[in-house]
Design an enzyme around this catalytic site. Structure first.
Site, PDB file in Angstrom:
ATOM      1  N   THR A  84       0.423   4.036   1.422  1.00 41.10           N
ATOM      2  CA  THR A  84       0.540   4.673   2.742  1.00 41.10           C
ATOM      3  C   THR A  84       1.852   4.265   3.408  1.00 41.10           C
ATOM      4  O   THR A  84       2.558   5.109   3.973  1.00 41.10           O
ATOM      5  CB  THR A  84      -0.657   4.287   3.637  1.00 41.10           C
ATOM      6  OG1 THR A  84      -1.855   4.725   3.008  1.00 41.10           O
ATOM      7  CG2 THR A  84      -0.551   4.909   5.017  1.00 41.10           C
ATOM      8  N   TYR A  85       2.190   2.980   3.346  1.00 40.08           N
ATOM      9  CA  TYR A  85       3.456   2.516   3.916  1.00 40.08           C
ATOM     10  C   TYR A  85       4.642   2.929   3.044  1.00 40.08           C
ATOM     11  O   TYR A  85       5.678   3.374   3.553  1.00 40.08           O
ATOM     12  CB  TYR A  85       3.433   1.002   4.125  1.00 40.08           C
ATOM     13  CG  TYR A  85       2.712   0.594   5.391  1.00 40.08           C
ATOM     14  CD1 TYR A  85       3.202   0.964   6.639  1.00 40.08           C
ATOM     15  CD2 TYR A  85       1.550  -0.159   5.349  1.00 40.08           C
ATOM     16  CE1 TYR A  85       2.547   0.604   7.806  1.00 40.08           C
ATOM     17  CE2 TYR A  85       0.884  -0.529   6.513  1.00 40.08           C
ATOM     18  CZ  TYR A  85       1.393  -0.148   7.737  1.00 40.08           C
ATOM     19  OH  TYR A  85       0.746  -0.503   8.897  1.00 40.08           O
ATOM     20  N   ALA A  86       4.512   2.786   1.724  1.00 41.23           N
ATOM     21  CA  ALA A  86       5.618   3.128   0.820  1.00 41.23           C
ATOM     22  C   ALA A  86       6.040   4.584   0.988  1.00 41.23           C
ATOM     23  O   ALA A  86       7.228   4.898   0.951  1.00 41.23           O
ATOM     24  CB  ALA A  86       5.216   2.850  -0.623  1.00 41.23           C
ATOM     25  N   GLU A 124       6.529  -9.657   3.978  1.00 46.73           N
ATOM     26  CA  GLU A 124       7.885  -9.185   4.245  1.00 46.73           C
ATOM     27  C   GLU A 124       7.887  -7.660   4.255  1.00 46.73           C
ATOM     28  O   GLU A 124       7.452  -7.040   3.284  1.00 46.73           O
ATOM     29  CB  GLU A 124       8.852  -9.692   3.170  1.00 46.73           C
ATOM     30  CG  GLU A 124       8.925 -11.208   3.064  1.00 46.73           C
ATOM     31  CD  GLU A 124       8.007 -11.802   1.994  1.00 46.73           C
ATOM     32  OE1 GLU A 124       7.516 -11.049   1.119  1.00 46.73           O
ATOM     33  OE2 GLU A 124       7.771 -13.013   2.044  1.00 46.73           O
ATOM     34  N   LYS A 141       0.848  -1.202   0.000  1.00 42.90           N
ATOM     35  CA  LYS A 141       0.000   0.000   0.000  1.00 42.90           C
ATOM     36  C   LYS A 141       0.883   1.252   0.000  1.00 42.90           C
ATOM     37  O   LYS A 141       1.911   1.306   0.666  1.00 42.90           O
ATOM     38  CB  LYS A 141      -0.927  -0.007   1.208  1.00 42.90           C
ATOM     39  CG  LYS A 141      -2.032  -1.064   1.061  1.00 42.90           C
ATOM     40  CD  LYS A 141      -3.031  -0.998   2.171  1.00 42.90           C
ATOM     41  CE  LYS A 141      -3.919   0.194   2.131  1.00 42.90           C
ATOM     42  NZ  LYS A 141      -5.081   0.104   1.239  1.00 42.90           N
ATOM     43  N   GLN A 143      -2.205  -4.796  -1.392  1.00 42.00           N
ATOM     44  CA  GLN A 143      -3.372  -5.104  -2.221  1.00 42.00           C
ATOM     45  C   GLN A 143      -3.063  -6.287  -3.127  1.00 42.00           C
ATOM     46  O   GLN A 143      -2.018  -6.331  -3.775  1.00 42.00           O
ATOM     47  CB  GLN A 143      -3.785  -3.910  -3.079  1.00 42.00           C
ATOM     48  CG  GLN A 143      -5.059  -4.197  -3.872  1.00 42.00           C
ATOM     49  CD  GLN A 143      -5.524  -3.006  -4.684  1.00 42.00           C
ATOM     50  OE1 GLN A 143      -4.905  -2.646  -5.671  1.00 42.00           O
ATOM     51  NE2 GLN A 143      -6.619  -2.401  -4.246  1.00 42.00           N
TER      52      GLN A 143
END
EC number: 3.5.4.13
Length: 188
Positions: A113-115, A137, A111, A156
């Site tokens: 948001t994390y990237a 991971e 996602k 996703q």
């Protein structure tokens, strides 16, 4: 090969148990607070991270060898979140159990948001007739500690249906990660 829609994902999950537990909607709030979304999207399914984590440690100063992996390379944590040390790595698993049809291959993408926080989620494709909980991971590429939230969206899954059935599925060749139930370490 075509990408599958929310209607197909919903039908396959409700009638054939492709995703369990299955959330037919996109969930963006819990207990009146914003969360990182999970559930069915237009052409995919946002998976959640369970509360079981394995965080890399260098306490034992072993070598990371995928053919002879030492479980002492990890510290196990069960919590509502996981703090990954700077420039480090953690494993987790999904809340959802998957049963992939023989004519379907999935691709899983982290996602944004994390990237956007420097946290990269890597998951290999789910092959035809693979089933199990997905081992996730996480790489913290930042010089700061990074937080992963259990019970919220992390990646996703996109579903692609082939024009023809494969000759040999993951199940047919007795794939080594078939039916995994928890965070699964490397197997050679």
């Amino acid at each position: 090969m075509s990408i599958k829609s929310d209607k197909w994902i919903r039908r396959m999950s409700e009638e054939f148990g492709m995703i369990d537990p299955f959330e037919p909607n996109q969930i963006k709030e819990a207990d009146g607070k914003r969360i990182i979304s999970y559930g069915t999207s237009s052409y995919g399914y946002d998976i959640r991270c369970a509360n079981e984590f394995k965080i890399f440690t260098n306490i034992n100063s072993t070598i990371v060898d995928p053919k002879n992996f030492d479980p002492k390379n990890f510290v196990t944590v069960e919590d509502d979140c996981c703090i990954i040390p700077p420039n480090s790595f953690a494993l987790a698993r999904t809340v959802e159990y998957f049963r992939i049809p023989r004519n379907v291959l999935t691709v899983c993408l982290g996602k944004s948001t994390y990237a956007r926080c420097g946290i990269i989620v890597n998951v290999t494709p789910f092959e035809p007739e693979w089933e199990g909980y997905v081992t996730l991971e996480f790489s913290n590429t930042t010089p700061l500690p990074a937080k992963i939230y259990a019970g919220e969206g992390v990646a996703q899954v996109l579903f692609f249906e082939s024009d023809e059935i494969c000759e040999t599925s993951y199940k047919d060749r007795n794939g080594k990660y078939m039916g995994q139930t928890g965070v699964t370490l490397p197997k050679a």
